[in-house]
Design a protein around this motif. Sequence first.
Motif, PDB file in Angstrom:
ATOM      1  N   ARG A   1       0.835  -1.207   0.000  1.00  0.00           N
ATOM      2  CA  ARG A   1       0.000   0.000   0.000  1.00  0.00           C
ATOM      3  C   ARG A   1       0.875   1.266   0.000  1.00  0.00           C
ATOM      4  NH1 ARG A   1      -3.286  -3.114   3.532  1.00  0.00           N
ATOM      5  NH2 ARG A   1      -2.303  -2.174   5.371  1.00  0.00           N
ATOM      6  N   GLU A   2       1.954   1.231   0.763  1.00  0.00           N
ATOM      7  CA  GLU A   2       2.860   2.389   0.814  1.00  0.00           C
ATOM      8  C   GLU A   2       3.549   2.597  -0.533  1.00  0.00           C
ATOM      9  OE1 GLU A   2       5.245   3.405   4.107  1.00  0.00           O
ATOM     10  OE2 GLU A   2       4.254   2.014   5.474  1.00  0.00           O
ATOM     11  N   VAL A   3       3.913   1.498  -1.180  1.00  0.00           N
ATOM     12  CA  VAL A   3       4.536   1.610  -2.508  1.00  0.00           C
ATOM     13  C   VAL A   3       3.545   2.218  -3.492  1.00  0.00           C
ATOM     14  CG1 VAL A   3       5.435   0.295  -4.471  1.00  0.00           C
ATOM     15  CG2 VAL A   3       6.164  -0.289  -2.148  1.00  0.00           C
ATOM     16  N   ALA A   4       2.295   1.724  -3.458  1.00  0.00           N
ATOM     17  CA  ALA A   4       1.276   2.246  -4.375  1.00  0.00           C
ATOM     18  C   ALA A   4       1.018   3.729  -4.119  1.00  0.00           C
ATOM     19  CB  ALA A   4      -0.020   1.444  -4.205  1.00  0.00           C
ATOM     20  N   GLU A   5       0.991   4.096  -2.841  1.00  0.00           N
ATOM     21  CA  GLU A   5       0.768   5.508  -2.491  1.00  0.00           C
ATOM     22  C   GLU A   5       1.909   6.386  -2.999  1.00  0.00           C
ATOM     23  OE1 GLU A   5      -0.037   8.274   1.496  1.00  0.00           O
ATOM     24  OE2 GLU A   5       0.176   6.088   1.677  1.00  0.00           O
ATOM     25  N   TYR A   6       3.129   5.876  -2.860  1.00  0.00           N
ATOM     26  CA  TYR A   6       4.289   6.637  -3.339  1.00  0.00           C
ATOM     27  C   TYR A   6       4.240   6.788  -4.861  1.00  0.00           C
ATOM     28  CZ  TYR A   6       9.061   7.630  -4.803  1.00  0.00           C
ATOM     29  OH  TYR A   6      10.168   8.186  -5.411  1.00  0.00           O
ATOM     30  N   GLN A   7       3.816   5.733  -5.546  1.00  0.00           N
ATOM     31  CA  GLN A   7       3.739   5.798  -7.011  1.00  0.00           C
ATOM     32  C   GLN A   7       2.724   6.849  -7.466  1.00  0.00           C
ATOM     33  OE1 GLN A   7       2.899   1.702  -7.898  1.00  0.00           O
ATOM     34  NE2 GLN A   7       5.071   1.155  -8.145  1.00  0.00           N
ATOM     35  N   GLN A   8       1.660   6.998  -6.671  1.00  0.00           N
ATOM     36  CA  GLN A   8       0.629   7.976  -7.024  1.00  0.00           C
ATOM     37  C   GLN A   8       1.070   9.405  -6.706  1.00  0.00           C
ATOM     38  OE1 GLN A   8      -2.862   6.725  -4.893  1.00  0.00           O
ATOM     39  NE2 GLN A   8      -3.373   5.098  -6.354  1.00  0.00           N
ATOM     40  N   LYS A   9       1.765   9.569  -5.572  1.00  0.00           N
ATOM     41  CA  LYS A   9       2.077  10.919  -5.096  1.00  0.00           C
ATOM     42  C   LYS A   9       3.522  11.342  -5.333  1.00  0.00           C
ATOM     43  CE  LYS A   9      -1.358  10.623  -1.381  1.00  0.00           C
ATOM     44  NZ  LYS A   9      -1.584  10.696   0.093  1.00  0.00           N
TER      45      LYS A   9
ATOM     46  N   GLN B   1       5.343  12.077  -7.892  1.00  0.00           N
ATOM     47  CA  GLN B   1       5.661  13.191  -8.793  1.00  0.00           C
ATOM     48  C   GLN B   1       5.413  14.552  -8.136  1.00  0.00           C
ATOM     49  OE1 GLN B   1       3.491  12.549 -12.413  1.00  0.00           O
ATOM     50  NE2 GLN B   1       4.939  10.986 -13.156  1.00  0.00           N
ATOM     51  N   GLY B   2       4.502  14.596  -7.160  1.00  0.00           N
ATOM     52  CA  GLY B   2       4.220  15.861  -6.496  1.00  0.00           C
ATOM     53  C   GLY B   2       5.145  16.142  -5.331  1.00  0.00           C
ATOM     54  N   MET B   3       6.046  15.210  -5.035  1.00  0.00           N
ATOM     55  CA  MET B   3       6.977  15.401  -3.911  1.00  0.00           C
ATOM     56  C   MET B   3       8.222  16.146  -4.364  1.00  0.00           C
ATOM     57  SD  MET B   3       6.943  11.651  -2.054  1.00  0.00           S
ATOM     58  CE  MET B   3       5.505  10.983  -1.246  1.00  0.00           C
ATOM     59  N   SER B   4       8.866  16.738  -3.395  1.00  0.00           N
ATOM     60  CA  SER B   4      10.169  17.355  -3.691  1.00  0.00           C
ATOM     61  C   SER B   4      11.213  16.249  -3.812  1.00  0.00           C
ATOM     62  CB  SER B   4      10.558  18.317  -2.567  1.00  0.00           C
ATOM     63  OG  SER B   4      10.793  17.586  -1.358  1.00  0.00           O
ATOM     64  N   ALA B   5      12.360  16.583  -4.349  1.00  0.00           N
ATOM     65  CA  ALA B   5      13.440  15.593  -4.509  1.00  0.00           C
ATOM     66  C   ALA B   5      13.854  15.018  -3.156  1.00  0.00           C
ATOM     67  CB  ALA B   5      14.630  16.246  -5.196  1.00  0.00           C
ATOM     68  N   THR B   6      13.899  15.861  -2.132  1.00  0.00           N
ATOM     69  CA  THR B   6      14.269  15.393  -0.792  1.00  0.00           C
ATOM     70  C   THR B   6      13.233  14.419  -0.241  1.00  0.00           C
ATOM     71  OG1 THR B   6      15.364  17.515  -0.348  1.00  0.00           O
ATOM     72  CG2 THR B   6      14.836  16.122   1.552  1.00  0.00           C
ATOM     73  N   GLU B   7      11.944  14.741  -0.443  1.00  0.00           N
ATOM     74  CA  GLU B   7      10.871  13.854   0.046  1.00  0.00           C
ATOM     75  C   GLU B   7      10.897  12.516  -0.689  1.00  0.00           C
ATOM     76  OE1 GLU B   7       7.339  16.938   1.438  1.00  0.00           O
ATOM     77  OE2 GLU B   7       7.546  16.432  -0.702  1.00  0.00           O
ATOM     78  N   ARG B   8      11.115  12.571  -1.998  1.00  0.00           N
ATOM     79  CA  ARG B   8      11.175  11.325  -2.776  1.00  0.00           C
ATOM     80  C   ARG B   8      12.323  10.446  -2.299  1.00  0.00           C
ATOM     81  NH1 ARG B   8       9.942  14.579  -7.282  1.00  0.00           N
ATOM     82  NH2 ARG B   8      12.138  14.587  -7.919  1.00  0.00           N
ATOM     83  N   GLN B   9      13.475  11.041  -2.086  1.00  0.00           N
ATOM     84  CA  GLN B   9      14.640  10.274  -1.643  1.00  0.00           C
ATOM     85  C   GLN B   9      14.377   9.638  -0.274  1.00  0.00           C
ATOM     86  OE1 GLN B   9      18.323  12.451  -1.538  1.00  0.00           O
ATOM     87  NE2 GLN B   9      19.490  10.742  -0.698  1.00  0.00           N
ATOM     88  N   ALA B  10      13.816  10.436   0.642  1.00  0.00           N
ATOM     89  CA  ALA B  10      13.534   9.917   1.987  1.00  0.00           C
ATOM     90  C   ALA B  10      12.517   8.785   1.928  1.00  0.00           C
ATOM     91  CB  ALA B  10      13.023  11.045   2.886  1.00  0.00           C
ATOM     92  N   THR B  11      11.488   8.937   1.098  1.00  0.00           N
ATOM     93  CA  THR B  11      10.447   7.902   0.968  1.00  0.00           C
ATOM     94  C   THR B  11      11.021   6.634   0.358  1.00  0.00           C
ATOM     95  OG1 THR B  11       8.740   9.602   0.701  1.00  0.00           O
ATOM     96  CG2 THR B  11       8.180   7.366   0.013  1.00  0.00           C
ATOM     97  N   GLU B  12      11.820   6.779  -0.670  1.00  0.00           N
ATOM     98  CA  GLU B  12      12.420   5.614  -1.329  1.00  0.00           C
ATOM     99  C   GLU B  12      13.351   4.862  -0.375  1.00  0.00           C
ATOM    100  OE1 GLU B  12      14.224   7.232  -4.787  1.00  0.00           O
ATOM    101  OE2 GLU B  12      12.316   7.517  -5.849  1.00  0.00           O
ATOM    102  N   GLU B  13      14.127   5.609   0.398  1.00  0.00           N
ATOM    103  CA  GLU B  13      15.026   4.965   1.364  1.00  0.00           C
ATOM    104  C   GLU B  13      14.227   4.210   2.422  1.00  0.00           C
ATOM    105  OE1 GLU B  13      17.434   8.122   2.863  1.00  0.00           O
ATOM    106  OE2 GLU B  13      18.781   8.148   1.114  1.00  0.00           O
ATOM    107  N   ARG B  14      13.107   4.791   2.857  1.00  0.00           N
ATOM    108  CA  ARG B  14      12.282   4.124   3.864  1.00  0.00           C
ATOM    109  C   ARG B  14      11.645   2.852   3.286  1.00  0.00           C
ATOM    110  NH1 ARG B  14       7.052   4.422   5.323  1.00  0.00           N
ATOM    111  NH2 ARG B  14       6.639   6.127   3.860  1.00  0.00           N
ATOM    112  N   LEU B  15      11.210   2.925   2.037  1.00  0.00           N
ATOM    113  CA  LEU B  15      10.611   1.752   1.391  1.00  0.00           C
ATOM    114  C   LEU B  15      11.642   0.635   1.212  1.00  0.00           C
ATOM    115  CD1 LEU B  15       8.306   3.448  -1.288  1.00  0.00           C
ATOM    116  CD2 LEU B  15       7.600   2.248   0.803  1.00  0.00           C
TER     117      LEU B  15
END
Length: 202
Positions: A90-98, A100-114
Amino acid sequence: MNKLVKLTLGLVATAAIVSCNQEAKKDNTTASTTAATTTPTTAQEEKIVYVNSDSLSEKYTYYKDVRARLEAKFKKAQADFQAKGQAYQREVAEYQQKGQGMSATERQATEERLVRLQGDLQRMEQNAGQSIGQEEQTEFSKVYTAVTEYLQKHAEDKGYKLVLTYSKTNPAVLYADPKMDITKEVIDALNKEYADKTPSKK
């Protein structure tokens, strides 16, 4: 995580080969002289007997209790893993949806957490498999010991020279005379011994 089924089938080997030659040493001289002049008697033929390991695994209460406990533990571990896996998806799907609207820092942090979550899931599956596998080995070893210790005493009492294991699913013995089958008396005795050691369920 299908180790439980494989190890359950491993109990087919629970009836060990037991050699009881104590009496044979005492009567060696007399027996050799008599054997030359007489035909084998029923008692002599029954010095070799067998236990049906399929029936043993179906009717031995101790074995069934161990199998039920391990199956319950396996199902719980499987359910826990599936629940965490679904949460991760579910978290992966949510990240895939959102994403593109994240900043580069948020994307990196989310990817590292996943990535960390994925690693945690892999370790969880591995650790659960190892834990259950070790417990299976320990518990079925106790069942094996209970069976072989009883068979050794039983063989000594009855004068059996060899106790074989027979199984239709894994036939090391191609034919066995039903008159040599001591499975029922062994199962009855083992169940009584187990019941005597187990607190009664009220």
